[in-house]
Design a protein around this motif. Sequence first.
Motif, mmCIF file in Angstrom:
data_model
loop_
_atom_site.group_PDB
_atom_site.id
_atom_site.type_symbol
_atom_site.label_atom_id
_atom_site.label_comp_id
_atom_site.label_asym_id
_atom_site.label_seq_id
_atom_site.Cartn_x
_atom_site.Cartn_y
_atom_site.Cartn_z
ATOM 1 N N LEU A 19 16.370 -10.723 151.533
ATOM 2 C CA LEU A 19 15.930 -11.528 150.396
ATOM 3 C C LEU A 19 16.494 -12.940 150.450
ATOM 4 C CD1 LEU A 19 16.164 -8.944 147.481
ATOM 5 C CD2 LEU A 19 14.145 -10.300 148.059
ATOM 6 N N VAL A 20 17.777 -13.046 150.766
ATOM 7 C CA VAL A 20 18.405 -14.367 150.854
ATOM 8 C C VAL A 20 17.712 -15.211 151.920
ATOM 9 C CG1 VAL A 20 20.524 -15.570 151.527
ATOM 10 C CG2 VAL A 20 20.642 -13.619 149.962
ATOM 11 N N ARG A 21 17.455 -14.614 153.066
ATOM 12 C CA ARG A 21 16.807 -15.364 154.144
ATOM 13 C C ARG A 21 15.387 -15.786 153.776
ATOM 14 N NH1 ARG A 21 18.959 -11.543 159.190
ATOM 15 N NH2 ARG A 21 20.821 -12.803 159.682
ATOM 16 N N GLU A 22 14.626 -14.875 153.200
ATOM 17 C CA GLU A 22 13.244 -15.206 152.857
ATOM 18 C C GLU A 22 13.184 -16.318 151.818
ATOM 19 O OE1 GLU A 22 10.084 -12.807 150.369
ATOM 20 O OE2 GLU A 22 10.063 -12.110 152.447
ATOM 21 N N LEU A 23 13.980 -16.204 150.774
ATOM 22 C CA LEU A 23 13.978 -17.216 149.719
ATOM 23 C C LEU A 23 14.520 -18.547 150.227
ATOM 24 C CD1 LEU A 23 15.268 -14.935 146.837
ATOM 25 C CD2 LEU A 23 12.978 -15.938 146.994
ATOM 26 N N GLY A 24 15.616 -18.488 151.006
ATOM 27 C CA GLY A 24 16.209 -19.722 151.520
ATOM 28 C C GLY A 24 15.268 -20.480 152.432
ATOM 29 N N ARG A 25 14.552 -19.769 153.287
ATOM 30 C CA ARG A 25 13.603 -20.438 154.189
ATOM 31 C C ARG A 25 12.447 -21.072 153.431
ATOM 32 N NH1 ARG A 25 13.558 -15.177 158.016
ATOM 33 N NH2 ARG A 25 15.521 -15.554 159.142
ATOM 34 N N ALA A 26 12.131 -20.540 152.244
ATOM 35 C CA ALA A 26 11.058 -21.104 151.432
ATOM 36 C C ALA A 26 11.525 -22.300 150.610
ATOM 37 C CB ALA A 26 10.502 -20.026 150.504
ATOM 38 N N GLY A 27 12.787 -22.651 150.745
ATOM 39 C CA GLY A 27 13.305 -23.815 150.032
ATOM 40 C C GLY A 27 13.917 -23.514 148.686
ATOM 41 N N VAL A 28 14.111 -22.231 148.372
ATOM 42 C CA VAL A 28 14.717 -21.851 147.096
ATOM 43 C C VAL A 28 16.228 -21.947 147.204
ATOM 44 C CG1 VAL A 28 14.973 -19.981 145.410
ATOM 45 C CG2 VAL A 28 12.792 -20.283 146.630
ATOM 46 N N THR A 29 16.867 -22.472 146.173
ATOM 47 C CA THR A 29 18.324 -22.476 146.088
ATOM 48 C C THR A 29 18.778 -21.076 145.681
ATOM 49 O OG1 THR A 29 18.357 -24.808 145.444
ATOM 50 C CG2 THR A 29 20.338 -23.503 144.963
ATOM 51 N N VAL A 30 19.522 -20.410 146.566
ATOM 52 C CA VAL A 30 19.883 -19.012 146.351
ATOM 53 C C VAL A 30 21.374 -18.897 146.056
ATOM 54 C CG1 VAL A 30 19.812 -16.669 147.280
ATOM 55 C CG2 VAL A 30 18.077 -18.337 147.978
ATOM 56 N N ILE A 31 21.698 -18.241 144.948
ATOM 57 C CA ILE A 31 23.079 -17.905 144.599
ATOM 58 C C ILE A 31 23.237 -16.401 144.799
ATOM 59 C CG2 ILE A 31 24.777 -17.752 142.748
ATOM 60 C CD1 ILE A 31 22.089 -20.381 142.561
ATOM 61 N N GLY A 32 24.202 -15.995 145.602
ATOM 62 C CA GLY A 32 24.392 -14.592 145.910
ATOM 63 C C GLY A 32 25.604 -14.012 145.204
#
Length: 408
Positions: free
Chosen positions: A24-37
């Motif tokens: 999930l982190v990789r998919e969202l991050g590659r789409a340009g989403v700022t991800v907080i884990g």
Amino acid sequence: MPQILEPHPPCIVLGLETQIGLGLVRELGRAGVTVIGIAYDPDAIGLSSRYLARKLVITQPRSPELIAAIVALGEELGPCCLIAVSEVNMGWLAQNRHAFGRVRPVVPTPETLAMVLDKQRTLQAAREVGIAVPETAEPTSMAEAEALAARFHFPAVLKWKDPNAIARKLGQAGLELLKAEYVYTPAEFLAVAARYQPVGEWPMVQAYCPGTGLGQFFYMHKGQAVRRFQHLRVAEWPPEGGFSSVCDAVPLDQHADLQEQSIALLRHIGWEGVAMVEYRWDPATGRTVLMEINGRYWGSFPLAVQCGAGFGVISYALESGLDMPVLPPVRWGQRCRMVSTELKRLVRICLQPGKIVDRTFQVRPLAEVWRFVRDFFRPGVGYYVWNAGDPQPFYTDVKNLLRKVVRR
């Protein structure tokens, strides 16, 4: 991979300990989403991903401390959504969905989630829409178990209808939670049933269904399946059946009628969001039988990420009030592997075949070793954890495995 255009809110991902949260982190991050884990374990593999903008470690799962941390993120970042991985976390979020301030958990209603977690209710819903299910019974006493032993068609697989709910009771009785047990005769069944007599609860008894695991995946939005994906299990752990250690993406022109039945089932129970509908498919007869619904991201989710299915991006966009993202066509013909689990599987098949509890499982050591080696050179093969563009989680995973070996 679609790009989420500015301006857009960040996304919180809860549960970075497995390849699911990492995917999930990789998919969202590659789409340009700022991800907080957010992770419970400081050694969680997802914490090492280059696509994380910020990481938090809360060592007390589902605690007031975690609620406070999520509320604080919402106050700082503004309205945003939170995607969780495990069923336990989803259940906790659903029960406390109004406690997180400006952060909106992406979860179904507690009632819908409870229905999907209860395998008996899921099977009943499947019957109501015409989906084949295994012969299933659930004794509630030792007397009922004895009566069942006299009439049931063995062999059978014993499964708990809600593993999360029974786990604590089993632990208190000093019993291990077993995902599946195989019994071949009435006597074997009664011996297992007697083991659970101190708990006062018994697992479901489900007729054995030969075949291979076929998973169909959907994102349901307002009663419509806005995205579809499916895979076939090539190898499982444990070898006789469990979760995918190797799986292949299957084109949507295959099992098309079954997809429509799966969608009808999800509509019937009112499911919204991501779901996996799992079947046992027998290629020799073409028969498919429903096993369960997983109302969450699934263990082989990295294959869907590798193929560009975009389930995480869809969830983020729709739950954040954005438009449905325009997704590229899914890439078929892909295979995904979890090599560490494959190695464990090879050890069982080659060196410990007596521990394989399904007596119908065909032990073919040479074929298994050859497929394992050949896959390293096969085009279109990806990995559950390893990724050349984001390698650090793999090294963290190796470090964690070595630490476990040393401790043992």
